[in-house]
Design an enzyme around this catalytic site. Structure first.
Site, PDB file in Angstrom:
ATOM      1  N   ARG A 236       0.845  -1.214   0.000  1.00 32.46           N
ATOM      2  CA  ARG A 236       0.000   0.000   0.000  1.00 32.46           C
ATOM      3  C   ARG A 236       0.872   1.253   0.000  1.00 32.46           C
ATOM      4  O   ARG A 236       0.563   2.249  -0.662  1.00 32.46           O
ATOM      5  CB  ARG A 236      -0.939  -0.012   1.205  1.00 32.46           C
ATOM      6  CG  ARG A 236      -2.067  -1.029   1.106  1.00 32.46           C
ATOM      7  CD  ARG A 236      -2.952  -1.009   2.337  1.00 32.46           C
ATOM      8  NE  ARG A 236      -3.605   0.291   2.529  1.00 32.46           N
ATOM      9  CZ  ARG A 236      -4.241   0.631   3.671  1.00 32.46           C
ATOM     10  NH1 ARG A 236      -4.276  -0.216   4.696  1.00 32.46           N
ATOM     11  NH2 ARG A 236      -4.825   1.796   3.783  1.00 32.46           N
TER      12      ARG A 236
ATOM     13  N   ASN B  15      -8.496   8.818   5.905  1.00 33.22           N
ATOM     14  CA  ASN B  15      -7.472   8.256   5.024  1.00 33.22           C
ATOM     15  C   ASN B  15      -6.093   8.370   5.653  1.00 33.22           C
ATOM     16  O   ASN B  15      -5.813   9.295   6.419  1.00 33.22           O
ATOM     17  CB  ASN B  15      -7.491   8.969   3.666  1.00 33.22           C
ATOM     18  CG  ASN B  15      -8.827   8.812   2.960  1.00 33.22           C
ATOM     19  OD1 ASN B  15      -9.598   7.904   3.298  1.00 33.22           O
ATOM     20  ND2 ASN B  15      -9.138   9.691   2.040  1.00 33.22           N
TER      21      ASN B  15
ATOM     22  N   ASP C 189      -3.327   8.013   3.578  1.00 30.88           N
ATOM     23  CA  ASP C 189      -2.453   8.052   2.402  1.00 30.88           C
ATOM     24  C   ASP C 189      -1.665   9.353   2.272  1.00 30.88           C
ATOM     25  O   ASP C 189      -0.784   9.451   1.408  1.00 30.88           O
ATOM     26  CB  ASP C 189      -3.273   7.787   1.126  1.00 30.88           C
ATOM     27  CG  ASP C 189      -4.450   8.766   0.940  1.00 30.88           C
ATOM     28  OD1 ASP C 189      -5.484   8.354   0.381  1.00 30.88           O
ATOM     29  OD2 ASP C 189      -4.330   9.933   1.370  1.00 30.88           O
TER      30      ASP C 189
ATOM     31  N   HIS D  47      -7.187   8.205  11.470  1.00 33.58           N
ATOM     32  CA  HIS D  47      -6.755   6.795  11.480  1.00 33.58           C
ATOM     33  C   HIS D  47      -5.254   6.644  11.277  1.00 33.58           C
ATOM     34  O   HIS D  47      -4.782   5.573  10.897  1.00 33.58           O
ATOM     35  CB  HIS D  47      -7.524   6.004  10.392  1.00 33.58           C
ATOM     36  CG  HIS D  47      -8.989   5.919  10.687  1.00 33.58           C
ATOM     37  ND1 HIS D  47      -9.918   5.526   9.746  1.00 33.58           N
ATOM     38  CD2 HIS D  47      -9.704   6.189  11.811  1.00 33.58           C
ATOM     39  CE1 HIS D  47     -11.130   5.547  10.288  1.00 33.58           C
ATOM     40  NE2 HIS D  47     -11.029   5.962  11.538  1.00 33.58           N
TER      41      HIS D  47
ATOM     42  N   GLY E   8     -16.764  10.944   0.070  1.00 32.55           N
ATOM     43  CA  GLY E   8     -16.114   9.660  -0.207  1.00 32.55           C
ATOM     44  C   GLY E   8     -16.004   8.722   0.959  1.00 32.55           C
ATOM     45  O   GLY E   8     -14.989   8.053   1.134  1.00 32.55           O
TER      46      GLY E   8
ATOM     47  N   ALA F 181     -15.446  12.973  -5.989  1.00 29.53           N
ATOM     48  CA  ALA F 181     -14.684  14.041  -5.340  1.00 29.53           C
ATOM     49  C   ALA F 181     -13.972  14.922  -6.369  1.00 29.53           C
ATOM     50  O   ALA F 181     -14.027  16.154  -6.293  1.00 29.53           O
ATOM     51  CB  ALA F 181     -13.673  13.409  -4.377  1.00 29.53           C
TER      52      ALA F 181
HETATM   53  N1  APR Z   1     -15.537  10.110  -5.110  1.00 27.57           N
HETATM   54  C1  APR Z   1     -16.287  10.122  -3.970  1.00 27.57           C
HETATM   55  N2  APR Z   1     -16.685   9.003  -3.322  1.00 27.57           N
HETATM   56  C2  APR Z   1     -16.326   7.823  -3.864  1.00 27.57           C
HETATM   57  C3  APR Z   1     -15.558   7.724  -5.043  1.00 27.57           C
HETATM   58  C4  APR Z   1     -15.164   8.933  -5.667  1.00 27.57           C
HETATM   59  N3  APR Z   1     -14.440   8.928  -6.805  1.00 27.57           N
HETATM   60  N4  APR Z   1     -15.362   6.397  -5.309  1.00 27.57           N
HETATM   61  C5  APR Z   1     -15.972   5.704  -4.328  1.00 27.57           C
HETATM   62  N5  APR Z   1     -16.566   6.557  -3.468  1.00 27.57           N
HETATM   63  C6  APR Z   1     -17.300   6.254  -2.243  1.00 27.57           C
HETATM   64  C7  APR Z   1     -17.976   4.915  -2.212  1.00 27.57           C
HETATM   65  O1  APR Z   1     -19.290   5.014  -2.776  1.00 27.57           O
HETATM   66  C8  APR Z   1     -18.026   4.635  -0.698  1.00 27.57           C
HETATM   67  O2  APR Z   1     -19.205   5.193  -0.145  1.00 27.57           O
HETATM   68  O3  APR Z   1     -16.338   6.215  -1.206  1.00 27.57           O
HETATM   69  C9  APR Z   1     -16.819   5.377  -0.156  1.00 27.57           C
HETATM   70  C10 APR Z   1     -15.690   4.478   0.270  1.00 27.57           C
HETATM   71  O4  APR Z   1     -16.151   3.746   1.376  1.00 27.57           O
HETATM   72  P1  APR Z   1     -15.124   2.771   2.148  1.00 27.57           P
HETATM   73  O5  APR Z   1     -14.352   1.992   1.130  1.00 27.57           O
HETATM   74  O6  APR Z   1     -15.893   2.051   3.198  1.00 27.57           O
HETATM   75  O7  APR Z   1     -14.080   3.764   2.810  1.00 27.57           O
HETATM   76  P2  APR Z   1     -14.270   4.605   4.128  1.00 27.57           P
HETATM   77  O8  APR Z   1     -15.685   5.021   4.326  1.00 27.57           O
HETATM   78  O9  APR Z   1     -13.244   5.660   4.096  1.00 27.57           O
HETATM   79  O10 APR Z   1     -13.884   3.541   5.270  1.00 27.57           O
HETATM   80  C11 APR Z   1     -13.713   4.043   6.589  1.00 27.57           C
HETATM   81  O11 APR Z   1     -12.981   1.862   7.319  1.00 27.57           O
HETATM   82  O12 APR Z   1     -11.743  -0.031   6.876  1.00 27.57           O
HETATM   83  C12 APR Z   1     -11.765   1.148   7.592  1.00 27.57           C
HETATM   84  O13 APR Z   1      -9.888   2.316   8.345  1.00 27.57           O
HETATM   85  C13 APR Z   1     -10.622   2.037   7.199  1.00 27.57           C
HETATM   86  O14 APR Z   1     -10.586   4.466   7.113  1.00 27.57           O
HETATM   87  C14 APR Z   1     -11.291   3.306   6.683  1.00 27.57           C
HETATM   88  C15 APR Z   1     -12.673   3.247   7.308  1.00 27.57           C
END
Ligand code: APR
Length: 259
Positions: A73, A106, A108, A123, A192, A236
């Site tokens: 990653r 995030n 990253d 996180h 996102g 985004a």
């Molecule tokens: N722009 C905006 N949103 C987007 C895009 C994009 N280009 N592509 C995908 N998404 C949305 C998806 O529809 C989804 O709702 O981003 C979201 C990603 O969700 P997750 O993958 O669950 O990520 P996140 O919500 O950040 O997870 C939270 O969970 O596993 C743990 O620690 C990890 O920080 C993470 C936390």
């Protein structure tokens, strides 16, 4: 799809807000090429069990497997660039110092690489290392320690990624600051995130209860949609530039900056 009126309303809310908080999740970095967690097929959790790869128990059970996944990653993030959404947030903050705080789930570092300065990392940091067990005098991070994962030559303590794993507490000072930002904002942009993980997702409810307008930016439904005053279906990198730096505003800003 979003109507021009919906986007215009959100632009007006942005213009009126003296404090804007932005809660971002993995979708914020998707257009940079960083996988999300819960997107079907492409998300990390479609390929791996989160408890195996993002928990202390999983790391202790298979340290090399987990360390190698984080190394993969890290290499992936080093090879990508912030996208137009990261840049729009950073440029808005630079034009309006003190008005916008990014609260990100995030790890990253892309918000910071885009130039955002007010960033709260709930996180942790993918690129940071820390000791698995309480470090002793012999445990010195920074030294070139061999191994995957690196192991203290003095006591065998393992180095682990400096991220918050499932079941671990978020850094108290960061969470406090994030809750402050959510409670003092007139506007919270939620960009996102699936809204599935607390306490991060709880910031949207906190902001709404404190009187903020809540706007979701996400191409797909999320668990926070019901907490929002407006839901903009889009990505985004598409929507944030349209909302934060509409061409007219950008032109005005350029003219004022030349004065
Ligand atoms: N722009 C905006 N949103 C987007 C895009 C994009 N280009 N592509 C995908 N998404 C949305 C998806 O529809 C989804 O709702 O981003 C979201 C990603 O969700 P997750 O993958 O669950 O990520 P996140 O919500 O950040 O997870 C939270 O969970 O596993 C743990 O620690 C990890 O920080 C993470 C936390």
């Amino acid at each position: 799809m979003n109507t021009p009126q919906e986007k215009q309303a959100v632009r007006a809310w942005i213009a009126q807000a003296t404090h804007i908080a932005v809660l971002t999740g993995a979708g914020m970095s998707a257009e940079s090429g960083v996988p999300t967690f819960r997107d079907a097929q492409t998300g990390y959790w479609a390929q791996f069990n989160p408890q195996d790869m993002a928990s202390e128990r999983g790391f202790r059970a298979a340290p090399a497997r987990v360390w190698d996944w984080y190394a993969h990653r890290r290499a992936g993030v080093a090879a990508v660039q912030p996208n137009a959404g990261h840049q729009a947030l950073a440029q808005f903050e630079q034009r309006h110092p003190g008005r916008l705080t990014v609260v990100t789930q995030n790890v990253d570092g892309l918000h910071q690489r885009a130039g955002s300065r007010s960033v709260l990392c709930l996180h942790g940091d993918l690129l940071a290392d820390r000791w698995l067990d309480a470090p002793r005098a012999c445990c010195r991070l920074g030294a070139a320690i061999p191994g995957s994962p690196p192991r203290c030559p003095g006591c065998g303590n393992l180095v682990r990624p400096g991220v918050v794993w499932f079941g671990e507490n978020l850094p108290v000072d960061v969470l406090d600051a994030a809750q402050q930002a959510a409670q003092s904002a007139e506007l919270l942009l939620v960009v996102g995130t699936a809204g599935a993980v607390y306490p991060a997702a709880g910031l949207a409810h906190l902001a709404r209860q404190a009187g903020a307008r809540v706007v979701i930016i996400n191409p797909a439904p999320s668990e926070l949609d019901s907490a929002a005053h407006a839901v903009l279906r889009g990505t985004a990198a598409q929507l944030l530039p349209q909302l934060l730096c509409p061409p007219g505003v950008e032109r005005v800003n350029r003219e004022t900056e030349r004065v």
